[in-house]
Write a protein that holds these residues in place. Structure first.
Motif, PDB file in Angstrom:
ATOM      1  N   UNK A  39     -62.491  46.176  85.890  1.00  0.00           N
ATOM      2  CA  UNK A  39     -63.559  46.525  84.950  1.00  0.00           C
ATOM      3  C   UNK A  39     -63.957  47.990  85.086  1.00  0.00           C
ATOM      4  N   UNK A  40     -63.996  48.481  86.330  1.00  0.00           N
ATOM      5  CA  UNK A  40     -64.385  49.870  86.569  1.00  0.00           C
ATOM      6  C   UNK A  40     -63.385  50.839  85.942  1.00  0.00           C
ATOM      7  N   UNK A  41     -62.110  50.479  85.986  1.00  0.00           N
ATOM      8  CA  UNK A  41     -61.069  51.335  85.397  1.00  0.00           C
ATOM      9  C   UNK A  41     -61.173  51.413  83.878  1.00  0.00           C
ATOM     10  N   UNK A  43     -63.986  51.966  82.562  1.00  0.00           N
ATOM     11  CA  UNK A  43     -65.128  52.855  82.362  1.00  0.00           C
ATOM     12  C   UNK A  43     -66.455  52.133  82.276  1.00  0.00           C
ATOM     13  N   UNK A  44     -66.462  50.833  82.585  1.00  0.00           N
ATOM     14  CA  UNK A  44     -67.704  50.042  82.499  1.00  0.00           C
ATOM     15  C   UNK A  44     -68.727  50.509  83.522  1.00  0.00           C
ATOM     16  N   UNK A  45     -68.275  50.808  84.741  1.00  0.00           N
ATOM     17  CA  UNK A  45     -69.107  51.374  85.796  1.00  0.00           C
ATOM     18  C   UNK A  45     -68.188  52.176  86.718  1.00  0.00           C
ATOM     19  N   UNK A  46     -68.749  53.047  87.578  1.00  0.00           N
ATOM     20  CA  UNK A  46     -67.911  53.963  88.379  1.00  0.00           C
ATOM     21  C   UNK A  46     -66.973  53.240  89.359  1.00  0.00           C
ATOM     22  N   UNK A  47     -65.749  53.745  89.459  1.00  0.00           N
ATOM     23  CA  UNK A  47     -64.762  53.205  90.396  1.00  0.00           C
ATOM     24  C   UNK A  47     -65.244  53.395  91.834  1.00  0.00           C
ATOM     25  N   UNK A  48     -65.872  54.550  92.103  1.00  0.00           N
ATOM     26  CA  UNK A  48     -66.341  54.842  93.468  1.00  0.00           C
ATOM     27  C   UNK A  48     -67.379  53.840  93.956  1.00  0.00           C
ATOM     28  N   UNK A  49     -68.151  53.279  93.042  1.00  0.00           N
ATOM     29  CA  UNK A  49     -69.153  52.279  93.421  1.00  0.00           C
ATOM     30  C   UNK A  49     -68.460  51.059  94.022  1.00  0.00           C
ATOM     31  N   UNK A  51     -65.390  50.943  95.298  1.00  0.00           N
ATOM     32  CA  UNK A  51     -64.737  51.339  96.556  1.00  0.00           C
ATOM     33  C   UNK A  51     -65.735  51.387  97.707  1.00  0.00           C
ATOM     34  N   UNK A  52     -66.926  51.926  97.450  1.00  0.00           N
ATOM     35  CA  UNK A  52     -67.931  52.042  98.504  1.00  0.00           C
ATOM     36  C   UNK A  52     -68.537  50.695  98.877  1.00  0.00           C
ATOM     37  N   UNK A  53     -68.557  49.758  97.956  1.00  0.00           N
ATOM     38  CA  UNK A  53     -69.074  48.421  98.263  1.00  0.00           C
ATOM     39  C   UNK A  53     -68.106  47.673  99.175  1.00  0.00           C
ATOM     40  N   UNK A  54     -66.815  47.702  98.849  1.00  0.00           N
ATOM     41  CA  UNK A  54     -65.836  46.893  99.575  1.00  0.00           C
ATOM     42  C   UNK A  54     -65.180  47.630 100.745  1.00  0.00           C
ATOM     43  N   UNK A 504     -75.856  69.995 112.806  1.00  0.00           N
ATOM     44  CA  UNK A 504     -75.307  68.670 113.119  1.00  0.00           C
ATOM     45  C   UNK A 504     -74.882  67.998 111.826  1.00  0.00           C
ATOM     46  N   UNK A 505     -74.103  66.946 111.960  1.00  0.00           N
ATOM     47  CA  UNK A 505     -73.519  66.289 110.773  1.00  0.00           C
ATOM     48  C   UNK A 505     -73.728  64.786 110.849  1.00  0.00           C
ATOM     49  N   UNK A 506     -74.018  64.182 109.695  1.00  0.00           N
ATOM     50  CA  UNK A 506     -74.070  62.726 109.542  1.00  0.00           C
ATOM     51  C   UNK A 506     -72.959  62.332 108.583  1.00  0.00           C
ATOM     52  N   UNK A 507     -72.090  61.422 109.006  1.00  0.00           N
ATOM     53  CA  UNK A 507     -70.978  61.023 108.125  1.00  0.00           C
ATOM     54  C   UNK A 507     -70.767  59.521 108.184  1.00  0.00           C
ATOM     55  N   UNK A 508     -70.362  58.981 107.037  1.00  0.00           N
ATOM     56  CA  UNK A 508     -70.053  57.559 106.922  1.00  0.00           C
ATOM     57  C   UNK A 508     -69.122  57.394 105.732  1.00  0.00           C
ATOM     58  N   UNK A 509     -67.895  56.982 106.004  1.00  0.00           N
ATOM     59  CA  UNK A 509     -66.885  56.840 104.960  1.00  0.00           C
ATOM     60  C   UNK A 509     -66.763  58.182 104.219  1.00  0.00           C
ATOM     61  N   UNK A 510     -67.064  58.235 102.908  1.00  0.00           N
ATOM     62  CA  UNK A 510     -66.925  59.469 102.142  1.00  0.00           C
ATOM     63  C   UNK A 510     -68.231  60.267 102.069  1.00  0.00           C
ATOM     64  N   UNK A 511     -69.281  59.733 102.658  1.00  0.00           N
ATOM     65  CA  UNK A 511     -70.575  60.399 102.623  1.00  0.00           C
ATOM     66  C   UNK A 511     -70.713  61.337 103.830  1.00  0.00           C
ATOM     67  N   UNK A 512     -70.867  62.637 103.563  1.00  0.00           N
ATOM     68  CA  UNK A 512     -70.977  63.636 104.633  1.00  0.00           C
ATOM     69  C   UNK A 512     -72.181  64.539 104.361  1.00  0.00           C
ATOM     70  N   UNK A 513     -73.115  64.606 105.323  1.00  0.00           N
ATOM     71  CA  UNK A 513     -74.300  65.454 105.209  1.00  0.00           C
ATOM     72  C   UNK A 513     -74.356  66.407 106.394  1.00  0.00           C
ATOM     73  N   UNK A 514     -74.419  67.712 106.112  1.00  0.00           N
ATOM     74  CA  UNK A 514     -74.568  68.727 107.153  1.00  0.00           C
ATOM     75  C   UNK A 514     -76.012  69.212 107.190  1.00  0.00           C
TER      76      UNK A 514
END
Length: 563
Positions: A39-41, A43-49, A51-54, A504-514
């Motif tokens: 469904x995401x492919x 364009x109904x909702x973002x593919x990244x959503x 991926x990040x859920x599963x 310092x850095x906080x990271x989780x999967x694709x989420x990266x905060x410096x």
């Protein structure tokens, strides 16, 4: 049973539970994830959503279905000649480290799932269509997603039982002990997540019992106690059957209702723990009574026995005490910010919020800019607002009844012309000053996300949500730029790929905060708090000096007047 039979029974249980687990992984990977990606492919909702859920569920499914399960099936087929499982687990358990990523992402996955179920009807429809199928066993996606979090500790328990029955001289002991060591290490990643998942599982069950109408599935809500109770009517003291759900921050007072799909309840009243009192009462006609008094309602309740009454009173009092401890006022630089009360509105000159303390309109929350959306002050409440929100004029008593520009809310209060409807605030629409007052730590830091330019932000870790980091543009902003649920994030001190000092850095999967602090000492203060929060534990406030305030010029005691 002989010892050999007990060992066979444990090995057989491992095989059967593994088969059931692989079926659950297949449901998550090949049914839920595959259908939602399809469904995401479109364009109904973002593919990244999706991926990040599963997260890495596909890798976990492949490992169990293609390696661990076939190996266990083969071994149980030749058990008569090869009575051991330690060698199989010793070879394959290192792959269980992949669970760390799934467990760390779990809270974020639950948040995304709820967010997009509320936001997108198509997203919700896809999930509900799959949940209605027989293969789901009348359980929600959230229930199925809990399974991988709980699986590794299950291996640990079975293997410990296996080793207890295994003779000391058995050739499988060395491999089994090595396997247990690896599994125990992998299980530590799940411990805090399991505690939260059990609570979340209970919240989901209650959510379904309430007809999926009450918004209670939130990591900040902690289930305490539930049970049947009788409510005494105010006029004739007749007793009516009711049901209570007690949480760390509220009480749901419910009425049972008939349902073919199991026990269901309708919420009559939601009473906040803030300001709640519990009193023992006496009634000649109705024994075991007590009173629960809150801001929203007072209830005269009757327990089933004196012990039941004592249990309820104890649960209420402990919950109230913990709530009050967590919400004690923490002195800070913004303590002198006072809002003009409704009674004084227009009669007393307000304290103006300074322009540099906000980056957005304090009413409509639209960002300010130099051209189309400039800053204005409401002369009644002192808030900084945009021109659209200050396009009202009214006489103000403190200014000799001269006509002044005011915001729309103050205009409604002062003139009585129309009432602004209350709207439920989103997670970002929490005012910075509101949570700074009772924060574990707050202050300015430089922030950069995924290689973007550095930006100075006001960071707050509130007491009520001590596992969440709020980022604001300024200390008086009424809406956060973003929030970071800290549980499961990896903390990296002085990362190599940044030139900023004290970073310092906080990271989780694709989420990266410096992040970068002004000094190394200040950075270490933040890291001390964050390292506790990412483990799912409540951090303590940093050490204070003799005056009770933090000893840094850039943390809690920052005065906005000086920024």
């Amino acid at each position: 049973e002989t010892n050999e039979q007990k060992l066979f029974k444990i090995a057989n249980e491992l095989l059967h539970t593994e088969k059931a687990y692989v079926a659950r992984l297949n449901l998550l990977d090949q049914v839920f994830c595959a259908k939602m990606m399809e469904e995401a492919n479109k364009g109904t909702f973002p593919v990244d959503v999706v991926k990040n859920i599963f997260s890495n569920i596909t890798s976990i499914h492949a490992f169990h279905s293609q390696f661990l399960l076939p190996a266990l099936e083969k071994r149980m087929g030749e058990w008569a000649s090869t009575q051991r499982i330690g060698d199989i687990l010793q070879k394959l358990t290192p792959f269980l480290k992949m669970y760390a990523e799934y467990v760390k992402n779990f809270d974020k996955a639950m948040e995304l799932l709820k967010q997009w179920t509320d936001r997108s009807p198509q997203f919700k429809a896809v999930i509900q269509e799959i949940q209605s199928q027989e293969i789901c066993g009348s359980l929600t996606l959230q229930h199925h997603m809990l399974e991988p979090v709980q699986r590794v500790p299950r291996y640990e328990m079975l293997l410990k039982d296996y080793l207890k029955k295994l003779p000391q001289e058995d050739p499988d002991r060395t491999d089994a002990e090595k396997s247990l060591e690896i599994i125990a290490t992998a299980a530590t990643h799940s411990n805090s997540a399991i505690r939260k998942s059990e609570n979340l599982k209970k919240l989901m069950e209650i959510y379904e019992m309430l007809g999926e109408e009450e918004d209670i599935v939130n990591p900040s809500n902690e289930f305490i106690k539930e049970g049947h109770i009788l409510k005494l009517a105010a006029r004739n003291t007749s007793a009516m059957e009711r049901y209570l759900f007690l949480f760390n921050n509220m009480l749901l007072y419910c009425v049972p209702k008939f349902s073919l799909g199991g026990t269901k309840y309708t919420v009559r009243t939601r009473i906040g723990i803030d300001g709640m009192k519990v009193l023992e009462t006496s009634n000649e006609d109705y024994p075991h009574t007590f009173q629960v008094s809150g801001k929203e309602r007072t209830l005269e309740l009757q327990a089933s026995s004196e012990q039941d009454k004592a249990d309820w009173i104890k649960a209420f009092r402990e919950t109230i005490e913990i709530f009050q401890q967590k919400n004690e006022s923490f002195k800070n630089a913004l303590k002198d910010v006072e809002e003009v009360s409704k009674a004084e509105l227009g009669k007393r000159a307000p304290r103006w919020i300074r322009d540099n303390e906000v980056t957005m309109c304090m009413k409509c929350k639209e960002p300010f800019n130099a051209i189309t959306r400039r800053r204005h002050h409401c002369r009644a409440c002192g808030f900084v607002v945009c021109w659209k929100c200050s396009d009202n004029k009214v006489q103000l008593e403190y200014d000799n009844n001269k006509v002044n520009k005011v915001c729309r809310d103050c205009f409604c209060i002062l003139t009585g012309e129309g009432v602004t409807e209350g709207k439920k605030k989103g997670i970002l629409e929490i005012e910075a000053a509101q949570i700074t007052d009772s924060s574990i730590m707050c202050g300015f830091l430089q922030h950069s996300e995924k290689g973007k330019l550095w930006q100075k932000v006001w960071c707050v870790i509130p007491e009520k949500e001590c596992l969440v980091l709020y980022l604001y543009g300024a200390p008086q902003d009424v809406k956060a730029l973003c929030t970071i649920p800290l549980l499961g994030y990896v903390v990296e001190d002085s990362p190599r790929h940044t030139d900023a000092p004290a970073s310092f850095r906080l990271s989780q999967s694709k989420s990266v905060h410096n992040f970068a602090a002004e000094t190394e000492e200040l950075k270490q203060r933040w890291l001390k708090v964050i390292r506790v929060a990412v483990m799912g534990e409540m951090p303590a406030r940093p050490e204070t000096n003799g005056s009770g305030t933090l000893e840094s010029s850039n943390t809690q005691e920052v005065n906005p007047d000086d920024t």
